[in-house]
Scaffold this active site. Structure first.
Site, short mmCIF file in Angstrom:
data_model
loop_
_atom_site.label_atom_id
_atom_site.label_comp_id
_atom_site.label_asym_id
_atom_site.label_seq_id
_atom_site.Cartn_x
_atom_site.Cartn_y
_atom_site.Cartn_z
N CYS A 23 39.04 45.88 45.88
CA CYS A 23 40.39 45.34 44.93
C CYS A 23 41.73 44.65 46.44
CB CYS A 23 40.98 46.46 44.48
SG CYS A 23 41.68 45.79 42.87
N HIS A 73 35.42 47.34 42.24
CA HIS A 73 35.88 48.93 41.99
C HIS A 73 34.29 48.44 42.54
CE1 HIS A 73 40.40 49.40 42.20
NE2 HIS A 73 39.98 48.79 41.08
N GLU A 117 33.31 51.38 43.61
CA GLU A 117 33.38 53.21 43.59
C GLU A 117 33.30 53.13 41.51
OE1 GLU A 117 37.33 52.01 43.16
OE2 GLU A 117 36.26 51.57 44.54
#
Length: 201
Positions: A84, A181, A183
């Site tokens: 990001c 992202h 994650e």
């Protein structure tokens, strides 16, 4: 044993990224602001949320960190992943809250996404990732995005669509950055992190 340095400069979603790296199979993940630990790591992850200018100031405020990143990533060729805003900092400049110099690893500028009545900013939610050229880390699929600024320049590895093409991944040599992202991208994100952990550029 491969070690990952997850850089703590006060601008990242560290807990979630740490969990995702461990779930992806990283044997050793150190959250660190210590340049010595970063220099000794086998691979480096630079997370980031928030604004380009404040993130770059925070990274620059960690004593010795910029020089260590240059030595480890640019000189020693350690695999690097920016996430990001961590990806955006790879650019030459960013235009969020004034013009700010980035790391300059990719030739481009981070500019605001232009809002339109039918187009919401920030770009938030799941969207396609479309590789623009073959790369060992970047596969087609769907990932989770949350950003109001986007990279405009060379070294684009993948695009998504938000009122037109938007850079989803950039990089060259031993460095890759992703605007989305991993994650938060469930199976797709974990698969990317698995490939990063195994990557030998």
């Amino acid at each position: 044993m491969s070690s990952v340095a997850l850089i703590d400069y006060g601008a990242g979603n560290l807990h979630s990224v740490w969990n995702a790296l461990r779930a992806a199979g990283a044997a050793q993940v150190r959250v660190t602001a210590d340049p010595v630990e970063v220099l000794g790591a086998d691979r480096i992850v630079l997370p980031g949320v928030g604004a380009f200018a404040s993130a770059m100031r925070a990274l620059s405020a960690v004593p010795g960190m910029i020089g260590t990143l240059e030595a480890s990533v640019r000189e020693k060729g350690r695999p690097f992943l920016g996430v990001c805003v961590g990806m955006q900092l790879m650019a030459e400049t960013g235009e969020e809250h004034g013009t700010t110099r980035g790391l300059g690893w990719c030739k481009g500028t981070v500019r605001a996404l232009a809002p339109r009545p039918e187009l919401k900013v920030p770009h938030m939610g799941w969207n396609d990732v479309r590789p623009t050229a073959p790369h060992p880390l970047i596969a087609p699929g769907e990932a989770y995005f949350l950003h109001s600024f986007a990279y405009d320049g060379s070294d684009v590895l993948a695009e998504t669509d938000h009122g037109g093409p938007v850079a989803a991944a950039i990089g060259r040599d031993n460095m890759v950055g992703v605007q989305f992202h991993p994650e938060k991208s469930q199976r797709y994100g974990l698969a990317l992190l698995e490939r990063f952990i195994a990557w030998r550029p």
